[in-house]
Write an enzyme that holds these catalytic residues in place. Structure first.
Site, mmCIF file in Angstrom:
data_model
loop_
_atom_site.group_PDB
_atom_site.id
_atom_site.type_symbol
_atom_site.label_atom_id
_atom_site.label_comp_id
_atom_site.label_asym_id
_atom_site.label_seq_id
_atom_site.Cartn_x
_atom_site.Cartn_y
_atom_site.Cartn_z
ATOM 1 N N CYS A 128 7.694 -2.127 -4.765
ATOM 2 C CA CYS A 128 7.800 -1.027 -4.941
ATOM 3 C C CYS A 128 6.393 -0.731 -3.825
ATOM 4 C CB CYS A 128 7.410 -0.693 -6.153
ATOM 5 S SG CYS A 128 7.275 1.136 -6.943
ATOM 6 N N CYS A 139 12.527 9.987 -1.174
ATOM 7 C CA CYS A 139 10.915 9.623 -2.215
ATOM 8 C C CYS A 139 9.718 10.622 -1.251
ATOM 9 C CB CYS A 139 10.314 7.696 -1.793
ATOM 10 S SG CYS A 139 8.812 7.139 -2.954
HETATM 11 C C1 LIG Z 1 3.229 4.273 -9.588
HETATM 12 C C2 LIG Z 1 3.889 4.381 -9.843
HETATM 13 C C3 LIG Z 1 4.102 5.794 -9.536
HETATM 14 C C4 LIG Z 1 5.976 5.712 -9.225
HETATM 15 N N1 LIG Z 1 6.052 7.073 -7.818
HETATM 16 C C5 LIG Z 1 7.849 7.326 -7.832
HETATM 17 C C6 LIG Z 1 7.765 8.947 -6.981
HETATM 18 O O1 LIG Z 1 6.971 9.605 -6.571
HETATM 19 N N2 LIG Z 1 9.167 9.018 -6.720
HETATM 20 C C7 LIG Z 1 10.388 8.221 -7.579
HETATM 21 O O2 LIG Z 1 11.380 8.701 -6.562
HETATM 22 N N3 LIG Z 1 9.793 7.234 -7.497
HETATM 23 C C8 LIG Z 1 9.111 6.183 -8.310
HETATM 24 N N4 LIG Z 1 7.993 5.068 -8.281
HETATM 25 C C9 LIG Z 1 9.619 4.645 -8.485
HETATM 26 C C10 LIG Z 1 10.022 4.810 -10.087
HETATM 27 O O3 LIG Z 1 11.645 6.191 -9.955
HETATM 28 C C11 LIG Z 1 9.950 4.484 -10.896
HETATM 29 O O4 LIG Z 1 9.364 3.145 -11.114
HETATM 30 C C12 LIG Z 1 10.303 4.935 -12.485
HETATM 31 O O5 LIG Z 1 9.833 4.974 -13.763
HETATM 32 C C13 LIG Z 1 11.500 4.199 -12.869
HETATM 33 O O6 LIG Z 1 12.461 4.546 -13.810
HETATM 34 P P1 LIG Z 1 12.749 3.610 -14.699
HETATM 35 O O7 LIG Z 1 13.731 4.486 -15.599
HETATM 36 O O8 LIG Z 1 14.005 2.281 -14.116
HETATM 37 O O9 LIG Z 1 11.811 2.728 -15.512
HETATM 38 P P2 LIG Z 1 10.738 2.771 -16.682
HETATM 39 O O10 LIG Z 1 9.941 5.087 -16.273
HETATM 40 O O11 LIG Z 1 9.163 2.525 -16.327
HETATM 41 O O12 LIG Z 1 11.107 3.262 -17.448
HETATM 42 C C14 LIG Z 1 11.446 1.736 -18.864
HETATM 43 C C15 LIG Z 1 11.488 2.109 -20.385
HETATM 44 O O13 LIG Z 1 12.051 0.982 -20.679
HETATM 45 C C16 LIG Z 1 11.090 0.718 -22.027
HETATM 46 N N5 LIG Z 1 11.113 -0.459 -22.622
HETATM 47 C C17 LIG Z 1 10.404 -1.434 -21.437
HETATM 48 N N6 LIG Z 1 10.969 -2.766 -22.508
HETATM 49 C C18 LIG Z 1 11.175 -2.234 -23.367
HETATM 50 C C19 LIG Z 1 12.109 -2.888 -24.565
HETATM 51 N N7 LIG Z 1 12.060 -3.919 -24.974
HETATM 52 N N8 LIG Z 1 12.574 -2.055 -25.574
HETATM 53 C C20 LIG Z 1 12.798 -0.587 -25.571
HETATM 54 N N9 LIG Z 1 12.330 0.213 -24.449
HETATM 55 C C21 LIG Z 1 11.927 -0.965 -23.707
HETATM 56 C C22 LIG Z 1 9.685 1.421 -21.451
HETATM 57 O O14 LIG Z 1 8.233 1.725 -22.074
HETATM 58 C C23 LIG Z 1 9.805 1.998 -20.238
HETATM 59 O O15 LIG Z 1 9.630 3.514 -21.146
HETATM 60 C C24 LIG Z 1 6.734 5.410 -8.627
HETATM 61 C C25 LIG Z 1 6.401 3.839 -9.320
HETATM 62 C C26 LIG Z 1 5.249 3.531 -10.379
HETATM 63 C C27 LIG Z 1 5.507 2.587 -10.751
#
Ligand SMILES: Cc1cc2nc3c(=O)[nH]c(=O)nc-3n(C[C@H](O)[C@H](O)[C@H](O)COP(=O)(O)OP(=O)(O)OC[C@H]3O[C@@H](n4cnc5c(N)ncnc54)[C@H](O)[C@@H]3O)c2cc1C
Length: 427
Positions: A159, A353
């Site tokens: 990332c 993005c």
């Molecule tokens: C700082 C940052 C900025 C970003 N900005 C962008 C952007 O501007 N545009 C873009 O397209 N992408 C962006 N990304 C990339 C991506 O879109 C994000 O990382 C996004 O949040 C990923 O979604 P996700 O659902 O996979 O993970 P997350 O949003 O992290 O959600 C995962 C969830 O699972 C939960 N979880 C973890 N372990 C457990 C467990 N054992 N039991 C139950 N729940 C659990 C967590 O608490 C969390 O709430 C960014 C990433 C980061 C790190």
């Protein structure tokens, strides 16, 4: 009656719950398992980390929002997934049985792989709201007594956008405070060149990002491995094109934010046939586990290979549009399964993005993600900064309201004219 359990209430899990509920029959149930009571909007963490947002702006309780659509919520967190038994063990010792499981748990942040890295060590992070809040407190002290900044992404990171984003946001904040002249800044990245982004570059991302860094007086080190971090000093080994160590750097800093490598969460790590050695969930073209046909995965937790081999290891990013399309495909495929049909929907896996640069921003579109591409577009402008704010407001409002609409498909794709380009041969 079918019971669909969704693990994770993040950017993938929340829309997944709403879209799943919409796709199911009246008698079917959806339960979301969160890791705590709240949803938080990860892309706004960099703003929180410089005090441009408050925690309450980007976080809200998941249960009342989900309840509006009749979706149950368990905040206890998953301790272990038992796919052979169709059940999830919760952290409080209870078990949840499912007919279909969607894993949307994002990454485990692998700070432990580098001595001194991360919020328990000597660098900050913007990957989680808790980290960003801690970084914001440190930022307030830092601006009172500024010094060098080291920012970037370590070996194995996937990332990279948020590393550039945060560098430019800090630069903007420091200029506004009129103390930028007191802060030497260095971007340290495992990418082979600036603008690689884990994607082999997108459009002219190399030139444009190098130019933006030069304009803002931010130095950089590529092909970098962080050996260790001590209080106020980062030890970095720069590598050559063959991956051989070229130069050692000892970089002093008074403030540092480094994105770690990601791996899969403990609840799935090592589950036979479900995940790869890093704990990422193995999926087929339909987001479905090849070994457990009633298990699906969306978001950062899925296993996708790097776009190309790089001298220092890097991974491929999983961004919003890709996640949005994974969610849509998964909802349709689970409904097909319930109706006795095979899954047929596939996610687009294209990278789109929007990255904020404080007062301007960069947008990129890579269709498909792996080059050569049909669309390979990268642009900079103030409109991206405002589009990102619109995305934040729109997404949080929709999630609170209990609805999900494809933001990228509906607005971003149209805004940048990609809808018209869809399906065209490479230019
Ligand atoms: C700082 C940052 C900025 C970003 N900005 C962008 C952007 O501007 N545009 C873009 O397209 N992408 C962006 N990304 C990339 C991506 O879109 C994000 O990382 C996004 O949040 C990923 O979604 P996700 O659902 O996979 O993970 P997350 O949003 O992290 O959600 C995962 C969830 O699972 C939960 N979880 C973890 N372990 C457990 C467990 N054992 N039991 C139950 N729940 C659990 C967590 O608490 C969390 O709430 C960014 C990433 C980061 C790190």
């Amino acid at each position: 009656m079918a019971h669909v359990v969704i693990l994770g209430a993040g950017l993938g899990g929340m829309p997944m719950a709403y879209e799943m509920k919409e796709a199911l029959r009246a008698q079917d149930r959806v339960t979301v398992v969160g890791n705590g009571p709240n949803f938080h909007f990860v892309p706004s963490n960099p703003w929180l980390a410089v005090g441009w947002r408050k925690r309450a702006d980007i976080e809200f309780p998941a249960a009342p929002a989900l309840a509006k659509r009749g979706i149950a919520f368990e905040p206890a967190g998953a301790k272990r997934v038992h796919p052979a038994d169709n059940r999830v063990e919760l952290a409080d010792g209870r078990y949840l049985d499912y007919d279909y499981l969607v894993i949307a748990t994002g990454p485990k942040l692998a700070f432990d792989e580098i001595e001194g890295l991360g919020p328990s060590g000597h660098t900050h992070s913007v990957c989680h709201v808790d980290h960003a809040e801690k970084a914001a407190q440190a930022w307030q002290s830092f601006v009172g007594d500024p010094g060098p900044i080291v920012v970037g992404a370590v070996q194995g990171a996937s990332c990279f956008g948020p590393a550039y984003e945060f560098a430019f946001i800090m630069d903007t904040d420091l200029r506004r405070r009129k103390i930028r002249d007191r802060v030497p800044m260095t971007l340290v990245t495992s990418e082979p060149y600036i603008g690689h982004l884990g994607l082999g570059g997108v459009g002219d991302s190399k030139t444009m990002l190098e130019s933006a860094l030069r304009e803002r007086h931010i130095k950089w080190i590529c092909n970098a491995k962080v050996a260790k971090v001590e209080p106020g000093v980062m030890h970095v080994t720069e590598h050559d094109e063959d991956g051989k160590p070229k130069r050692e750097h000892q970089l002093p800093f008074r403030h540092s934010m480094m994105l770690p490598a990601f791996k899969g969460i403990d609840a799935v790590a090592g589950v036979e046939g479900l995940v790869n050695p890093r704990g990422f969930v193995l999926i087929d073209a339909h987001q479905r586990s090849p070994n457990y046909p009633n298990v699906y995965a969306v978001g950062v937790c899925v296993a996708i290979p790097p776009v190309e081999v790089t001298p220092v290891p890097t991974g491929a990013p999983k961004t919003g549009y890709m996640i949005e399309s994974m969610v849509a495909a998964t909802a349709a495929n689970i409904r097909a399964g319930i109706d006795g049909r095979p899954p047929s929907e596939k996610a687009t896996w294209n990278a789109i993005c929007l990255a904020d640069m404080g007062d301007t921003g960069i947008a990129f579109v890579a269709l498909p993600q792996i080059p050569p591409r049909n669309v390979n577009w990268f642009s900079e402008g103030r409109w991206v900064h405002f589009a990102k704010i619109a995305f934040e407001k729109y997404f949080i409002r929709k999630m609170k309201k209990g609805t999900s609409e494809p933001f990228y498909e509906k607005y971003v794709m149209k805004a940048i004219g990609i809808t018209r380009l869809k399906g065209r041969p490479p230019a």
